[in-house]
Design an enzyme around this catalytic site. Structure first.
Site, short mmCIF file in Angstrom:
data_model
loop_
_atom_site.label_atom_id
_atom_site.label_comp_id
_atom_site.label_asym_id
_atom_site.label_seq_id
_atom_site.Cartn_x
_atom_site.Cartn_y
_atom_site.Cartn_z
N TYR A 1 0.91 -1.29 0.09
CA TYR A 1 0.08 -0.02 0.00
C TYR A 1 0.97 1.43 0.12
CZ TYR A 1 -3.56 3.51 1.50
OH TYR A 1 -4.46 4.33 1.56
N ASP A 2 2.09 1.26 0.78
CA ASP A 2 2.83 2.52 1.06
C ASP A 2 3.36 2.76 -0.19
OD1 ASP A 2 3.69 1.46 4.30
OD2 ASP A 2 1.71 2.58 3.58
N LEU B 1 -29.37 11.54 23.22
CA LEU B 1 -30.30 10.35 23.33
C LEU B 1 -30.86 10.29 24.90
CD1 LEU B 1 -27.90 7.89 21.55
CD2 LEU B 1 -30.18 8.73 20.62
N LYS C 1 -23.13 1.30 21.36
CA LYS C 1 -22.93 2.91 21.87
C LYS C 1 -21.38 3.28 21.86
CE LYS C 1 -24.88 6.97 24.25
NZ LYS C 1 -23.33 7.67 24.53
N LYS D 1 -32.81 2.02 17.95
CA LYS D 1 -33.76 2.97 17.19
C LYS D 1 -34.89 2.35 16.45
CE LYS D 1 -29.86 6.12 16.09
NZ LYS D 1 -28.92 6.61 15.01
C1 JCF Z 1 -29.52 10.10 17.22
C2 JCF Z 1 -28.24 9.47 17.64
C3 JCF Z 1 -27.23 10.36 18.76
C4 JCF Z 1 -26.30 9.96 19.19
C5 JCF Z 1 -25.76 8.58 18.86
C6 JCF Z 1 -24.66 8.24 19.41
C7 JCF Z 1 -24.39 6.95 18.89
C8 JCF Z 1 -22.84 6.30 19.62
N1 JCF Z 1 -22.26 7.09 20.36
O1 JCF Z 1 -22.41 5.26 19.12
C9 JCF Z 1 -24.73 6.19 17.97
C10 JCF Z 1 -26.04 6.49 17.44
O2 JCF Z 1 -26.55 5.85 16.63
C11 JCF Z 1 -26.32 7.81 17.77
N2 JCF Z 1 -27.43 8.26 17.28
#
Ligand code: JCF
Length: 325
Positions: free
Chosen positions: A35-36, A82, A115, A292
């Site tokens: 790659y380099d 959130l 998250k 979500k």
């Molecule tokens: C709407 C929203 C706000 C903060 C969020 C933060 C993360 C996260 N820290 O991974 C993931 C998400 O889908 C998020 N979605």
């Protein structure tokens, strides 16, 4: 035989392909040394023919001079925070509040993801080219960190395929644990600043006014939402947030491989437990999972609750029969 311009384009395409394989598909297709070598050849041709340099060339990732301060960017689409759930009962109450609000004939479908414990950023592409990037800030106004974001190799400078006129991608910049430990080891050895945790390290790296310093930090990025879009027919087909994320991947944006589409309350609880058991084995820090509602029409119908003060409540009287005069 190839003109320098043709060879340049071929090298850029090859490097973009290998980046995609490595960062988006987590499936390296070339040894680093090779790659380099490609990168070096591209750099030499550009030094010989500077007029052929384009903004999406990988040599332009670490270009900008240090800033004296960051500019401000106002987000066309606010970057939301959130609400939290701390146990299964909280999550069940969240689920029930939604079911009471919009009559659903069947279970809610969710897009579920870890998250990530990093820094939320918004990245704007116009005609497929990265033109601007900003921190979340207060959700409405953030800092312009375009030069620093360009140094992160996981973030494409140019989207692939049939690109929208405007696409704003939201996601998390974070520092994987291996990179964090290595960086701190080096910092201890050289008496540089040692970071307390990967989140602080990512934040500190993005807040550098000199992009050359940011470029030395092992940062990664996963996209998780879409902000402003224009002429993005590809996104509008279907009503699934999960499918939108697959479209972001097709354009060359990395998306967390742990993301799943799950149906119903129990499957969502199972996902949270599953990621909790995997947590120690993940190569990056997380502080929970995000669930979500997957159906975009249901998201629209449910809307947002402006963060009402936690310290005040309206204690209402029962509805009073209106006296009719
Ligand atoms: C709407 C929203 C706000 C903060 C969020 C933060 C993360 C996260 N820290 O991974 C993931 C998400 O889908 C998020 N979605």
């Amino acid at each position: 035989n190839q003109t320098p311009q043709q060879r340049l384009q071929q090298l850029k395409d090859q490097l973009a392909y290998h980046n995609h394989q490595y960062y988006v598909l987590d499936n390296p297709s070339i040894p680093d040394a090779d790659y380099d070598q490609l990168f070096l050849e591209l750099k030499q041709i550009e030094q010989q023919y500077p007029e052929l340099i384009t903004s999406d060339s990988p040599t332009q990732r670490v270009g900008a001079a240090p800033l004296s301060k960051f500019g401000q960017v106002s987000h066309q689409v606010a970057m939301l925070s959130l609400d939290n759930a701390f146990d299964a009962d909280d999550f069940a109450a969240f689920y029930k509040r939604m079911a009471d609000r919009i009559d659903v004939s069947k279970d809610f479908e969710f897009c579920a993801e870890p998250k990530l414990d990093g820094l939320a950023v918004s990245i704007r592409y116009e005609q497929g080219l990265l033109v601007q990037a900003a921190t979340r800030g207060d959700g409405f106004t953030g800092e312009d960190i375009t030069a620093n974001i360009k140094t992160i190799r996981a973030i494409p400078l140019k989207l692939q395929g049939d690109v929208p006129a405007v696409l704003e991608v939201r996601g998390e910049v974070f520092m994987p644990l291996a990179g964090f430990e290595a960086m701190n080891d080096k910092a201890r050895a050289s008496g540089d600043k040692v970071f307390a945790n990967p989140r602080n390290a990512a934040a500190g790296s993005l807040r550098q006014l000199d992009p050359k310093i940011t470029a030395t930090r092992p940062l990664m990025f996963y996209a998780y939402a879409v902000g402003a879009v224009e002429d993005a027919t590809q996104l509008l087909n279907g009503n699934s947030h999960y499918q939108r994320l697959q479209q972001l991947k097709a354009w060359g944006l990395p998306v967390c491989p742990e993301i799943r589409h799950v149906t119903g309350l129990q499957a969502a609880l199972d996902y949270q437990q599953n990621i909790l058991t995997k947590r120690a084995a993940l190569p990056y820090e997380i502080d929970g999972v995000v669930l979500k509602v997957d159906d975009l029409a249901q998201q629209q119908a449910l809307g947002f609750v402006a963060r009402a003060p936690r310290w005040a409540i309206a204690f209402k009287f029962p509805a009073q029969e209106k006296t009719t005069t």
